[in-house]
Design a protein around this motif. Structure first.
Motif, PDB file in Angstrom:
ATOM      1  N   ILE A   1     -17.449  -3.054  47.947  1.00 33.37           N
ATOM      2  CA  ILE A   1     -18.810  -3.374  47.502  1.00 33.37           C
ATOM      3  C   ILE A   1     -18.717  -4.430  46.410  1.00 33.37           C
ATOM      4  O   ILE A   1     -18.044  -4.224  45.394  1.00 33.37           O
ATOM      5  CB  ILE A   1     -19.538  -2.125  46.982  1.00 33.37           C
ATOM      6  CG1 ILE A   1     -19.804  -1.149  48.134  1.00 33.37           C
ATOM      7  CG2 ILE A   1     -20.859  -2.514  46.311  1.00 33.37           C
ATOM      8  CD1 ILE A   1     -20.465   0.143  47.706  1.00 33.37           C
ATOM      9  N   GLY A   2     -19.363  -5.573  46.614  1.00 30.82           N
ATOM     10  CA  GLY A   2     -19.315  -6.657  45.651  1.00 30.82           C
ATOM     11  C   GLY A   2     -18.120  -7.565  45.882  1.00 30.82           C
ATOM     12  O   GLY A   2     -17.190  -7.231  46.621  1.00 30.82           O
ATOM     13  N   ALA A   3     -18.148  -8.714  45.231  1.00 29.52           N
ATOM     14  CA  ALA A   3     -17.122  -9.744  45.471  1.00 29.52           C
ATOM     15  C   ALA A   3     -15.783  -9.391  44.860  1.00 29.52           C
ATOM     16  O   ALA A   3     -14.753  -9.944  45.258  1.00 29.52           O
ATOM     17  CB  ALA A   3     -17.609 -11.084  44.916  1.00 29.52           C
ATOM     18  N   GLY A   4     -15.748  -8.496  43.864  1.00 33.56           N
ATOM     19  CA  GLY A   4     -14.490  -8.086  43.262  1.00 33.56           C
ATOM     20  C   GLY A   4     -13.806  -9.216  42.518  1.00 33.56           C
ATOM     21  O   GLY A   4     -14.443 -10.170  42.067  1.00 33.56           O
TER      22      GLY A   4
ATOM     23  N   SER B   1       0.953  -5.882  39.555  1.00 35.37           N
ATOM     24  CA  SER B   1       1.531  -6.433  38.325  1.00 35.37           C
ATOM     25  C   SER B   1       0.589  -6.362  37.121  1.00 35.37           C
ATOM     26  O   SER B   1      -0.621  -6.150  37.256  1.00 35.37           O
ATOM     27  CB  SER B   1       1.963  -7.877  38.565  1.00 35.37           C
ATOM     28  OG  SER B   1       2.907  -7.945  39.623  1.00 35.37           O
ATOM     29  N   GLN B   2       1.143  -6.602  35.938  1.00 35.81           N
ATOM     30  CA  GLN B   2       0.432  -6.434  34.669  1.00 35.81           C
ATOM     31  C   GLN B   2      -0.706  -7.448  34.536  1.00 35.81           C
ATOM     32  O   GLN B   2      -0.501  -8.654  34.678  1.00 35.81           O
ATOM     33  CB  GLN B   2       1.399  -6.584  33.494  1.00 35.81           C
ATOM     34  CG  GLN B   2       2.538  -5.569  33.489  1.00 35.81           C
ATOM     35  CD  GLN B   2       2.074  -4.131  33.554  1.00 35.81           C
ATOM     36  OE1 GLN B   2       2.151  -3.510  34.608  1.00 35.81           O
ATOM     37  NE2 GLN B   2       1.616  -3.605  32.436  1.00 35.81           N
ATOM     38  N   HIS B   3      -1.892  -6.915  34.242  1.00 37.62           N
ATOM     39  CA  HIS B   3      -3.079  -7.749  34.142  1.00 37.62           C
ATOM     40  C   HIS B   3      -4.094  -7.085  33.214  1.00 37.62           C
ATOM     41  O   HIS B   3      -3.968  -5.912  32.871  1.00 37.62           O
ATOM     42  CB  HIS B   3      -3.702  -7.962  35.528  1.00 37.62           C
ATOM     43  CG  HIS B   3      -4.192  -6.687  36.166  1.00 37.62           C
ATOM     44  ND1 HIS B   3      -3.334  -5.786  36.780  1.00 37.62           N
ATOM     45  CD2 HIS B   3      -5.432  -6.159  36.290  1.00 37.62           C
ATOM     46  CE1 HIS B   3      -4.025  -4.776  37.256  1.00 37.62           C
ATOM     47  NE2 HIS B   3      -5.303  -4.961  36.959  1.00 37.62           N
ATOM     48  N   SER B   4      -5.107  -7.845  32.836  1.00 41.24           N
ATOM     49  CA  SER B   4      -6.191  -7.344  32.002  1.00 41.24           C
ATOM     50  C   SER B   4      -7.519  -7.707  32.642  1.00 41.24           C
ATOM     51  O   SER B   4      -7.611  -8.651  33.436  1.00 41.24           O
ATOM     52  CB  SER B   4      -6.097  -7.956  30.596  1.00 41.24           C
ATOM     53  OG  SER B   4      -7.171  -7.545  29.782  1.00 41.24           O
ATOM     54  N   HIS B   5      -8.564  -6.923  32.307  1.00 41.05           N
ATOM     55  CA  HIS B   5      -9.917  -7.179  32.810  1.00 41.05           C
ATOM     56  C   HIS B   5     -10.890  -7.308  31.637  1.00 41.05           C
ATOM     57  O   HIS B   5     -10.706  -6.700  30.582  1.00 41.05           O
ATOM     58  CB  HIS B   5     -10.390  -6.037  33.706  1.00 41.05           C
ATOM     59  CG  HIS B   5      -9.766  -6.017  35.059  1.00 41.05           C
ATOM     60  ND1 HIS B   5     -10.156  -6.861  36.073  1.00 41.05           N
ATOM     61  CD2 HIS B   5      -8.782  -5.243  35.577  1.00 41.05           C
ATOM     62  CE1 HIS B   5      -9.432  -6.599  37.162  1.00 41.05           C
ATOM     63  NE2 HIS B   5      -8.589  -5.627  36.881  1.00 41.05           N
ATOM     64  N   ASP B   6     -11.957  -8.075  31.875  1.00 37.83           N
ATOM     65  CA  ASP B   6     -13.026  -8.219  30.886  1.00 37.83           C
ATOM     66  C   ASP B   6     -14.130  -7.184  31.081  1.00 37.83           C
ATOM     67  O   ASP B   6     -15.000  -7.039  30.220  1.00 37.83           O
ATOM     68  CB  ASP B   6     -13.649  -9.620  30.954  1.00 37.83           C
ATOM     69  CG  ASP B   6     -12.683 -10.696  30.483  1.00 37.83           C
ATOM     70  OD1 ASP B   6     -11.820 -10.387  29.629  1.00 37.83           O
ATOM     71  OD2 ASP B   6     -12.783 -11.841  30.971  1.00 37.83           O
ATOM     72  N   THR B   7     -14.138  -6.483  32.210  1.00 40.04           N
ATOM     73  CA  THR B   7     -15.107  -5.418  32.451  1.00 40.04           C
ATOM     74  C   THR B   7     -14.345  -4.153  32.840  1.00 40.04           C
ATOM     75  O   THR B   7     -13.131  -4.173  33.034  1.00 40.04           O
ATOM     76  CB  THR B   7     -16.104  -5.787  33.562  1.00 40.04           C
ATOM     77  OG1 THR B   7     -15.428  -5.800  34.833  1.00 40.04           O
ATOM     78  CG2 THR B   7     -16.755  -7.136  33.326  1.00 40.04           C
ATOM     79  N   ALA B   8     -15.064  -3.066  32.941  1.00 43.55           N
ATOM     80  CA  ALA B   8     -14.448  -1.768  33.205  1.00 43.55           C
ATOM     81  C   ALA B   8     -13.614  -1.788  34.487  1.00 43.55           C
ATOM     82  O   ALA B   8     -13.976  -2.441  35.472  1.00 43.55           O
ATOM     83  CB  ALA B   8     -15.531  -0.704  33.307  1.00 43.55           C
TER      84      ALA B   8
ATOM     85  N   PRO C   1     -17.481  -9.260  37.850  1.00 44.04           N
ATOM     86  CA  PRO C   1     -16.464  -8.733  36.945  1.00 44.04           C
ATOM     87  C   PRO C   1     -15.514  -9.788  36.391  1.00 44.04           C
ATOM     88  O   PRO C   1     -14.528  -9.446  35.735  1.00 44.04           O
ATOM     89  CB  PRO C   1     -15.712  -7.738  37.830  1.00 44.04           C
ATOM     90  CG  PRO C   1     -15.859  -8.278  39.210  1.00 44.04           C
ATOM     91  CD  PRO C   1     -17.195  -8.958  39.260  1.00 44.04           C
ATOM     92  N   GLY C   2     -15.805 -11.052  36.644  1.00 42.16           N
ATOM     93  CA  GLY C   2     -14.963 -12.117  36.123  1.00 42.16           C
ATOM     94  C   GLY C   2     -13.686 -12.277  36.925  1.00 42.16           C
ATOM     95  O   GLY C   2     -13.647 -12.058  38.134  1.00 42.16           O
ATOM     96  N   LYS C   3     -12.634 -12.639  36.254  1.00 44.50           N
ATOM     97  CA  LYS C   3     -11.350 -12.858  36.926  1.00 44.50           C
ATOM     98  C   LYS C   3     -10.262 -12.060  36.222  1.00 44.50           C
ATOM     99  O   LYS C   3     -10.420 -11.610  35.087  1.00 44.50           O
ATOM    100  CB  LYS C   3     -10.989 -14.346  36.957  1.00 44.50           C
ATOM    101  CG  LYS C   3     -10.841 -14.995  35.589  1.00 44.50           C
ATOM    102  CD  LYS C   3     -10.548 -16.468  35.708  1.00 44.50           C
ATOM    103  CE  LYS C   3     -10.403 -17.129  34.341  1.00 44.50           C
ATOM    104  NZ  LYS C   3      -9.247 -16.607  33.573  1.00 44.50           N
ATOM    105  N   VAL C   4      -9.165 -11.906  36.905  1.00 39.90           N
ATOM    106  CA  VAL C   4      -8.018 -11.204  36.354  1.00 39.90           C
ATOM    107  C   VAL C   4      -7.317 -12.095  35.327  1.00 39.90           C
ATOM    108  O   VAL C   4      -7.161 -13.299  35.532  1.00 39.90           O
ATOM    109  CB  VAL C   4      -7.028 -10.831  37.481  1.00 39.90           C
ATOM    110  CG1 VAL C   4      -5.746 -10.243  36.910  1.00 39.90           C
ATOM    111  CG2 VAL C   4      -7.682  -9.853  38.447  1.00 39.90           C
ATOM    112  N   THR C   5      -6.904 -11.510  34.211  1.00 33.99           N
ATOM    113  CA  THR C   5      -6.041 -12.181  33.236  1.00 33.99           C
ATOM    114  C   THR C   5      -4.634 -11.635  33.412  1.00 33.99           C
ATOM    115  O   THR C   5      -4.378 -10.447  33.178  1.00 33.99           O
ATOM    116  CB  THR C   5      -6.523 -11.921  31.798  1.00 33.99           C
ATOM    117  OG1 THR C   5      -7.850 -12.436  31.639  1.00 33.99           O
ATOM    118  CG2 THR C   5      -5.597 -12.601  30.791  1.00 33.99           C
TER     119      THR C   5
END
Length: 339
Positions: A43-46, A77-84, A144-148
């Motif tokens: 659900i959603g573009a992800g 792999s190790q990543h961060s998100h800007d949303t939940a 949800p933005g993009k993966v960091t």
């Protein structure tokens, strides 16, 4: 009153057996240890970085739902998100790994467990028992933005010809660097930026984990009845439908509630309408959703998004309990309207 045809509701149903995977979703797709993972955008573009990613339902819900399927030893792999980012484990045992280089500890979770990982910190995950496992994810907001990615992920990907363009578009240069013509590449985080994505103390992270079976049924839930229990899992604040905040509140926005609905054999929830988006994900058992013009019977791993305002009823027609995760839009859902 909102109505819906059988065909229209069937289009809102995504069965586990019909999920369409992407094997080239992210920057680490060619990195040894990550090559066998399958990514799903339901659900959603992800946040997939691949043009090959199939999106099952594009309608905006205020949140996204995706999934991952991985065999033993496979790593995200190790990543961060800007949303939940919320993990709902459907099958298998998994280890969440914290820190840019996995140096900040780990947490093991298994079937039915829920973990909401704080924003702006590095996390990865790996399948740690035999066989193939599957987990669902909730990502906050419509965009949800993009993966960091952690710097080491860029380095490993470059060894296999993968680069990331600004905005999160994956580029495969294995056939030659000509693919980079007129492309601005994503910056790799410097040391100060990495330090800014600090892992909270593990005791804080544990506040955002609910082991399966530990969520307490809310007797004040409007759905509560004989054989029917609804427990709050992610409830950021007190809600209009009678739930106190917790057990997962978080110190960052979630934009939705996550509940666990359990129906014993023969239990029934009469027709009621909701003012928010509602997505039903069957964890175990058999679950029937009916409305004026039809019905759908769901099994483990199946997902249905119900139109806002459509009166729906629930029933367990099987001889074992039905356990359903319910993602309900907004941080304070309103009372349902029965009748």
């Amino acid at each position: 009153m909102t109505t819906s045809t059988q065909a229209a509701m069937n289009a809102r149903l995504v069965r586990y057996a019909d999920l369409i995977p992407c094997r080239t979703a992210f920057l680490d797709t060619k990195t040894p240890g990550s090559t066998e993972k399958e990514n799903f955008t339901i659900i959603g573009a992800g946040v997939s970085e691949s043009a090959d990613q199939h999106v099952h339902i594009t309608e905006k819900h205020g949140f996204n739902i995706g999934a991952a399927r991985q065999p033993f030893g496979c790593i995200n792999s190790q990543h961060s998100h800007d949303t939940a980012e919320v993990f709902m484990i459907h099958s298998g045992r998994w280890r969440l790994l914290f820190g840019a280089n996995k140096e900040d500890g780990a947490l093991e979770i298994g079937p039915g467990d829920v973990a909401s990982v704080p924003i702006h910190m590095f996390r990865g995950f790996e399948k740690i028992d035999d066989g193939v496992g599957f987990l669902f994810t909730i990502l906050g907001e419509d965009d949800p933005g993009k993966v960091t990615w952690a710097p080491a992920v860029f380095e490993a990907a470059a060894d296999h010809g993968l680069k990331l363009a600004k905005g999160g578009r994956l580029i495969d240069t294995s056939q030659g660097d000509y693919a980079l013509k007129d492309v601005e590449l994503e910056d790799v985080l410097d040391a100060d930026s990495v330090a800014g994505l600090k892992t909270p103390p593990i005791e804080k992270i544990l506040e955002c984990v609910v082991p399966y079976g530990s969520a307490k049924a809310n007797a004040k839930s409007p759905l509560a009845a004989e054989g029917v229990e609804e427990a709050g899992i992610i409830v950021p604040q007190a809600t209009g439908d009678g739930f106190a905040a917790g057990p997962i509140k978080g110190w960052w926005p979630h934009g939705c509630n996550l509940r666990q609905l359990t129906l014993q054999t023969g239990a029934y929830v009469p027709h009621h309408a909701r003012a928010e988006a509602e997505v039903l994900i069957v964890q175990e058992g058999t679950f029937e959703v009916s409305w004026a013009d039809g019905a759908i019977v769901m099994g483990a791993g199946d997902m249905l998004t119900v139109p806002i305002g459509l009166p729906r009823a629930f029933r367990n027609t099987a001889s074992v309990p039905a356990v359903v995760f319910v993602v309900r839009g907004t941080e304070s859902p309103a009372m349902p309207v029965f009748g």
